[in-house]
Write an enzyme that holds these catalytic residues in place. Structure first.
Site, PDB file in Angstrom:
ATOM      1  N   GLU A  43      14.228  59.853  16.822  1.00  0.00           N
ATOM      2  CA  GLU A  43      13.154  60.474  16.042  1.00  0.00           C
ATOM      3  C   GLU A  43      13.602  61.815  15.460  1.00  0.00           C
ATOM      4  O   GLU A  43      13.257  62.152  14.338  1.00  0.00           O
ATOM      5  CB  GLU A  43      11.880  60.633  16.879  1.00  0.00           C
ATOM      6  CG  GLU A  43      11.203  59.326  17.242  1.00  0.00           C
ATOM      7  CD  GLU A  43      10.758  58.507  16.033  1.00  0.00           C
ATOM      8  OE1 GLU A  43      10.704  59.048  14.919  1.00  0.00           O
ATOM      9  OE2 GLU A  43      10.477  57.304  16.212  1.00  0.00           O
ATOM     10  N   TYR A 126       4.624  65.192  15.559  1.00  0.00           N
ATOM     11  CA  TYR A 126       5.001  63.797  15.328  1.00  0.00           C
ATOM     12  C   TYR A 126       5.938  63.281  16.420  1.00  0.00           C
ATOM     13  O   TYR A 126       5.709  62.220  17.002  1.00  0.00           O
ATOM     14  CB  TYR A 126       5.678  63.654  13.942  1.00  0.00           C
ATOM     15  CG  TYR A 126       6.393  62.342  13.827  1.00  0.00           C
ATOM     16  CD1 TYR A 126       5.671  61.176  13.597  1.00  0.00           C
ATOM     17  CD2 TYR A 126       7.766  62.242  14.023  1.00  0.00           C
ATOM     18  CE1 TYR A 126       6.285  59.944  13.563  1.00  0.00           C
ATOM     19  CE2 TYR A 126       8.400  61.020  13.991  1.00  0.00           C
ATOM     20  CZ  TYR A 126       7.662  59.876  13.752  1.00  0.00           C
ATOM     21  OH  TYR A 126       8.278  58.666  13.739  1.00  0.00           O
ATOM     22  N   ASP A 144       3.345  59.962  10.633  1.00  0.00           N
ATOM     23  CA  ASP A 144       4.418  60.409   9.745  1.00  0.00           C
ATOM     24  C   ASP A 144       3.996  60.034   8.320  1.00  0.00           C
ATOM     25  O   ASP A 144       2.881  59.557   8.105  1.00  0.00           O
ATOM     26  CB  ASP A 144       5.764  59.804  10.148  1.00  0.00           C
ATOM     27  CG  ASP A 144       5.806  58.305   9.922  1.00  0.00           C
ATOM     28  OD1 ASP A 144       4.764  57.713   9.588  1.00  0.00           O
ATOM     29  OD2 ASP A 144       6.894  57.722  10.064  1.00  0.00           O
TER      30      ASP A 144
END
Ligand code: SF4
Length: 353
Positions: A43, A126, A144
């Site tokens: 991520e 996020y 996102d």
């Protein structure tokens, strides 16, 4: 915008995911628990770049540092070098800081809730939600750009971004199920990446088609609405391609703070709003010599501005000692050179000889 939506939307998306999920190097096999280290690493790498660009970096990091503790023990410079080319180097520095903190303060284990994850360096809303959902099965609403787009279309939200963010997040949170929240988060990401794409969404393939207000109203492709972006300003600089008689080139480390912090660079002037005259620029040169302007410029886009770098070449005269690192040309690949500086190297090698 509807205030109620079919109760089975999450189930429909999960059923679609079970058939169409993307196979990604960081994703656990169906029914297996994801490794928080893999989720976190992927991520952080995926922020601002694509799955295709990240995959080889992710595999390279795992080969070299199979656990967060191994990454924590690595010298920062090795991590920056392995990161070179992914851009946004502050993220690599935060990645390393975060690994150290987890190794030292958390016994090498990631915290398992969103709030504690958000306290880690480089972990924003996020990423914290993604790790909590995917690695720890918490019903966190992962937002996102892809999921914002899907929510805006599903609920026909015509309010502009960024103002609409909190509304889209509230809608996403309401849809997030208690059952399989990790798969649900990944399913929503996949839907945005492969079906509800920015241009020409493939609505005929979408499990939410009959509930989609944007699709029914014929406005889906134009959503989400965005405020027009301000034009990015252009900055100018001069980079000094400084050679020594033995054929090595001068590199310098950028200050730790600021853009490309801690990365190696071909020494350059400040980057400012107006172009530099050669005489003026050479006052900032790393060596006193004759500088020759190479034809063309190196252009590079940063988030908030565009940069135009003129490259000038010169030979440092022995025994002059310029401060920095003299690197043989054939070993430049081993240096933590960001993409911009790799462009400068390619430009200099093509134009200086
Ligand atoms: Fe996106 Fe079309 Fe699905 Fe609506 S129906 S969520 S616009 S792909």
């Amino acid at each position: 915008m509807p205030t109620a939506f079919p109760a089975d939307l999450a189930d429909r998306l999960l059923a679609w995911y079970d058939r169409h999920r993307r196979v990604l190097p960081w994703r656990a096999a169906p029914g297996r628990q994801a490794d928080p280290y893999h989720v976190w690493l992927s991520e952080v790498m995926l922020q601002q770049t694509t799955v295709a660009a990240v995959a080889p970096y992710f595999r390279g990091f795992l080969d070299r540092w199979p656990t967060v503790t191994a990454l924590a023990a690595a010298p920062l410079d090795e991590v920056l070098t392995a990161w070179a080319g992914l851009g946004y180097y502050a993220r690599a520095r935060n990645l390393h800081r975060c690994a150290r903190l987890i190794a030292e303060n958390h016994g090498g284990r990631f915290p398992d809730d969103e709030a504690a994850l958000r306290d880690l360096p480089g972990v924003g809303d996020y990423t914290a939600a993604a790790i909590a959902a995917i690695a720890f099965e918490r019903p966190a609403a992962v937002m996102d750009g892809n999921i914002e787009r899907v929510m805006a279309r599903l609920f026909a939200v015509t309010e502009q971004l960024p103002g609409a963010k909190s509304r889209l997040k509230a809608l996403a949170a309401e849809l997030t199920p208690q059952r399989r929240p990790g798969d649900y988060a990944q399913a929503a990401m996949d839907l945005g990446a492969t079906v509800c794409t920015p241009k020409k969404p493939a609505c005929v393939l979408c499990p939410w088609r009959d509930a989609c207000a944007g699709q029914h109203a014929g406005i889906a492709e134009g959503l989400p609405a965005r405020q027009p972006k301000a034009e990015r300003p252009t900055r100018h600089g001069v980079a000094f391609w400084t050679l020594r008689r033995d054929g090595s080139v001068l590199l310098r480390r950028r200050p730790d703070e600021g853009l490309l912090g801690g990365m190696m660079e071909i020494p350059s002037t400040d980057w400012r709003d107006r172009p530099w005259l050669l005489d003026e620029a050479t006052a900032a040169a790393p060596a006193h010599t004759e500088w020759r302007s190479l034809p063309g410029v190196v252009e590079h886009g940063f988030t908030h501005f565009r940069l135009r770098l003129t490259v000038v070449a010169g030979h440092a005269r022995a025994p002059e000692l310029a401060r920095g690192l003299w690197c043989p040309l054939d070993r430049l690949g081993e240096q933590a050179l960001p993409t911009l500086m790799r462009k400068v190297v390619r430009h200099a090698l093509a134009k200086a000889y």
